[in-house]
Write an enzyme that holds these catalytic residues in place. Structure first.
Site, PDB file in Angstrom:
ATOM      1  N   ASP A 148       0.869  -1.164   0.000  1.00  0.00           N
ATOM      2  CA  ASP A 148       0.000   0.000   0.000  1.00  0.00           C
ATOM      3  C   ASP A 148       0.910   1.218   0.000  1.00  0.00           C
ATOM      4  OD1 ASP A 148      -1.650   2.170   0.535  1.00  0.00           O
ATOM      5  OD2 ASP A 148      -2.935   1.062   1.918  1.00  0.00           O
ATOM      6  N   VAL A 149       0.979   1.907  -1.134  1.00  0.00           N
ATOM      7  CA  VAL A 149       1.963   2.980  -1.291  1.00  0.00           C
ATOM      8  C   VAL A 149       1.659   4.195  -0.427  1.00  0.00           C
ATOM      9  CG1 VAL A 149       2.629   2.269  -3.613  1.00  0.00           C
ATOM     10  CG2 VAL A 149       0.753   3.929  -3.304  1.00  0.00           C
ATOM     11  N   ASN A 179       4.968   3.791 -10.158  1.00  0.00           N
ATOM     12  CA  ASN A 179       3.940   3.759 -11.189  1.00  0.00           C
ATOM     13  C   ASN A 179       2.518   3.801 -10.625  1.00  0.00           C
ATOM     14  OD1 ASN A 179       2.781   2.915 -13.969  1.00  0.00           O
ATOM     15  ND2 ASN A 179       2.129   1.244 -12.621  1.00  0.00           N
ATOM     16  N   TYR A 199      -5.746  15.028  -9.906  1.00  0.00           N
ATOM     17  CA  TYR A 199      -4.829  14.187 -10.680  1.00  0.00           C
ATOM     18  C   TYR A 199      -3.783  15.048 -11.384  1.00  0.00           C
ATOM     19  CZ  TYR A 199      -3.367  10.795 -14.294  1.00  0.00           C
ATOM     20  OH  TYR A 199      -2.657   9.960 -15.130  1.00  0.00           O
ATOM     21  N   LYS A 259       0.323  15.037 -10.947  1.00  0.00           N
ATOM     22  CA  LYS A 259       1.209  14.699 -12.055  1.00  0.00           C
ATOM     23  C   LYS A 259       2.127  15.853 -12.421  1.00  0.00           C
ATOM     24  CE  LYS A 259      -0.309  10.530 -12.402  1.00  0.00           C
ATOM     25  NZ  LYS A 259       0.552   9.386 -12.011  1.00  0.00           N
ATOM     26  N   ILE A 278      -3.034   5.711 -22.655  1.00  0.00           N
ATOM     27  CA  ILE A 278      -2.627   4.309 -22.731  1.00  0.00           C
ATOM     28  C   ILE A 278      -3.827   3.446 -22.335  1.00  0.00           C
ATOM     29  CG2 ILE A 278      -0.961   2.571 -21.976  1.00  0.00           C
ATOM     30  CD1 ILE A 278       0.349   4.941 -23.402  1.00  0.00           C
ATOM     31  N   THR A 292      -5.415   1.059 -20.407  1.00  0.00           N
ATOM     32  CA  THR A 292      -5.194   0.346 -19.160  1.00  0.00           C
ATOM     33  C   THR A 292      -6.490   0.315 -18.364  1.00  0.00           C
ATOM     34  OG1 THR A 292      -4.616   2.289 -17.833  1.00  0.00           O
ATOM     35  CG2 THR A 292      -2.827   1.254 -19.079  1.00  0.00           C
TER      36      THR A 292
END
Length: 242
Positions: free
Chosen positions: A57-58, A84, A149, A153, A182, A184
């Site tokens: 868990d980051v 990531n 977000y 970033k 991308i 995903t």
């Protein structure tokens, strides 16, 4: 297999699926001694994979310490960290609550601080290491939604430069990677309007595939990029070129 990562030990976060998983599998194919995929999600289709999947868990300091201590105990070193892990919410600023803001920033930005703070002493001790922080094209240009977000970033670019400047003399390289659209699992909820705009806005007129981001991460992580640090690599099909 060229074995561009022969003998290297790498940790990739958010690597149970999507582009992180592609990175992990590619790194193993390129001869890494060990590739550890840290995620809170359970990986799928692990038969035949050489990736070491661990729970991470980051957003938790204890998880970072436990995983890094385990890597050092087992392998004696860590050569590569790819931050990531990330989440996205599509609300513009007037619909962004404090809870939403804190959650996105915790996962997408503060986790990178936690990971680098835990890994750097081990890299500094050996005077070598490569850190790749995955950002987004929305860290380089505006978008009319995803307020939290985009804030995260954009910050990733400069925290990466900060570490590159601070620890270049210690043999550490740190770069940011900025994918465009991308295909995903994280992007499945963005909606057809946003998807069409991203595809039509790219010069190649298509979405990117996870393996295309993975190859970029491989380059930055490898010794082929030994004189590259403090930079931002864009993988967006030319979206930001015009």
């Amino acid at each position: 297999m060229v074995e561009r990562l022969k003998g290297k030990v790498a940790l990739i976060t958010g690597a149970a699926r999507g582009q992180g998983r592609e990175m992990a599998e590619l790194f193993t194919r390129e001869g890494a001694e060990a590739v550890i995929a840290g995620d809170i999600l359970e990986p799928e289709q692990t038969d035949g994979s050489s990736v070491d999947f661990v729970r991470l868990d980051v957003t938790k300091d204890d998880d970072w310490k436990s995983v890094i201590d385990g890597i050092i105990l087992k392998h004696g070193k860590i050569d590569i960290l790819v931050n990531n892990a990330g989440i996205v919410l599509y609300e513009p600023i007037l619909q962004t609550t404090n809870v939403m803001w804190d959650r996105v920033l915790d996962v997408d930005l503060k986790s990178i601080f936690r990971g680098m703070r835990e890994v750097l002493p081990h890299m500094i001790a050996r005077r070598q290491g490569s850190i790749v922080n995955v950002a987004s094209i929305w860290g380089l240009a505006g978008v009319p939604s995803a307020h939290a977000y985009q804030a995260a970033k954009g910050a990733i670019l400069n925290v990466s430069k900060n570490v590159a400047v601070t620890h270049g003399q210690d043999g550490i390289r740190c770069n940011s990677l900025h994918p465009g659209y991308i295909v995903t699992p994280m992007n499945k909820d963005q909606g057809p309007v946003i998807e069409a705009a991203l595809i039509n806005g790219s010069l190649l007129k298509r979405a990117g595939q996870p393996i295309e981001t993975a190859y970029a991460a491989l380059f930055l992580a490898s010794d082929e990029a030994s004189y590259i640090t403090g930079t931002s690599l864009v993988v967006d099909g030319g979206y930001l070129a015009p």
